[in-house]
Design a protein around this motif. Sequence first.
Motif, PDB file in Angstrom:
ATOM      1  N   LEU A   7       0.831  -1.208   0.000  1.00  0.00           N
ATOM      2  CA  LEU A   7       0.000   0.000   0.000  1.00  0.00           C
ATOM      3  C   LEU A   7       0.863   1.254   0.000  1.00  0.00           C
ATOM      4  N   GLY A  40      -8.611  -2.496   3.283  1.00  0.00           N
ATOM      5  CA  GLY A  40      -7.470  -1.599   3.429  1.00  0.00           C
ATOM      6  C   GLY A  40      -7.628  -0.262   2.725  1.00  0.00           C
ATOM      7  N   SER A  42      -9.129   2.600   3.704  1.00  0.00           N
ATOM      8  CA  SER A  42      -8.826   3.756   4.556  1.00  0.00           C
ATOM      9  C   SER A  42      -7.325   3.925   4.752  1.00  0.00           C
ATOM     10  N   THR A  43      -6.634   2.806   4.896  1.00  0.00           N
ATOM     11  CA  THR A  43      -5.176   2.861   5.061  1.00  0.00           C
ATOM     12  C   THR A  43      -4.523   3.434   3.813  1.00  0.00           C
ATOM     13  N   ALA A  46      -5.255   7.231   3.520  1.00  0.00           N
ATOM     14  CA  ALA A  46      -4.440   8.041   4.436  1.00  0.00           C
ATOM     15  C   ALA A  46      -2.994   8.133   3.951  1.00  0.00           C
ATOM     16  N   LEU A  47      -2.453   7.015   3.477  1.00  0.00           N
ATOM     17  CA  LEU A  47      -1.092   7.029   2.942  1.00  0.00           C
ATOM     18  C   LEU A  47      -0.986   7.962   1.738  1.00  0.00           C
ATOM     19  N   HIS A  64     -14.647  10.036   3.516  1.00  0.00           N
ATOM     20  CA  HIS A  64     -14.900   8.626   3.810  1.00  0.00           C
ATOM     21  C   HIS A  64     -16.366   8.318   3.509  1.00  0.00           C
ATOM     22  N   ARG A 152     -10.501  -7.967  10.412  1.00  0.00           N
ATOM     23  CA  ARG A 152     -10.398  -6.507  10.548  1.00  0.00           C
ATOM     24  C   ARG A 152     -11.740  -5.900  10.937  1.00  0.00           C
ATOM     25  N   ARG A 156     -12.393  -3.765  14.304  1.00  0.00           N
ATOM     26  CA  ARG A 156     -12.844  -2.375  14.210  1.00  0.00           C
ATOM     27  C   ARG A 156     -14.189  -2.166  14.897  1.00  0.00           C
ATOM     28  N   ASN A 189      -3.914  -6.459  -0.747  1.00  0.00           N
ATOM     29  CA  ASN A 189      -3.457  -6.056   0.582  1.00  0.00           C
ATOM     30  C   ASN A 189      -3.568  -7.237   1.520  1.00  0.00           C
TER      31      ASN A 189
END
Length: 189
Positions: A7, A40, A42-43, A46-47, A64, A152, A156, A189
Amino acid sequence: MSTPTSLADCATALSERVLTLIDSGVSTPIILIDGRAGSGKSTLAALLQNELFREGDSLPRLIHMDDLYEGWDGLQAGVDYLQRMILSPLVAKRKAEWQEFDWSKNERGRWREFEGGTPLIIEGCGSISRLAAEAASIKIWVEADSDIRYQRWVEREGNDDFFGKWAAQEVEFYSRERSTELADLTVAN
């Protein structure tokens, strides 16, 4: 675009692509990041936001889909809201104005707005639809093993009470919209 191996590598490659779009005159590149729950998205978003901020002139806007759904039955309603309140106005060169969904009150809450001028990253289940794809500069599908996605989800949410209900909406939406086929890039991912 070649398939990145992580990612972080994907975010770096996407950042370069977005900055190239900006240099070519696209003032508000729209990046859609979709995939099943827990994949993945959201990850990666953000990256990418951090990488673009580090390399570019301003912080990209990140929306989001979780803030657009109308509860656990609201995947399609969130997709429709995205199109009506955010993407359609931006394509028409108007300001987008929308209300985020307040999950604790089960109603729409705070108003948000965006006039463009910086990259816009939209991440979440249902972000890549046939209509949204027309407005997007880049479309990414994030793929993950179903056991990992389930794990996950439970980490969460703290339980799996709505996992089946949500997964059924995903299956229906993705089979109808063919989101994976609309994506420019698939990332495992």
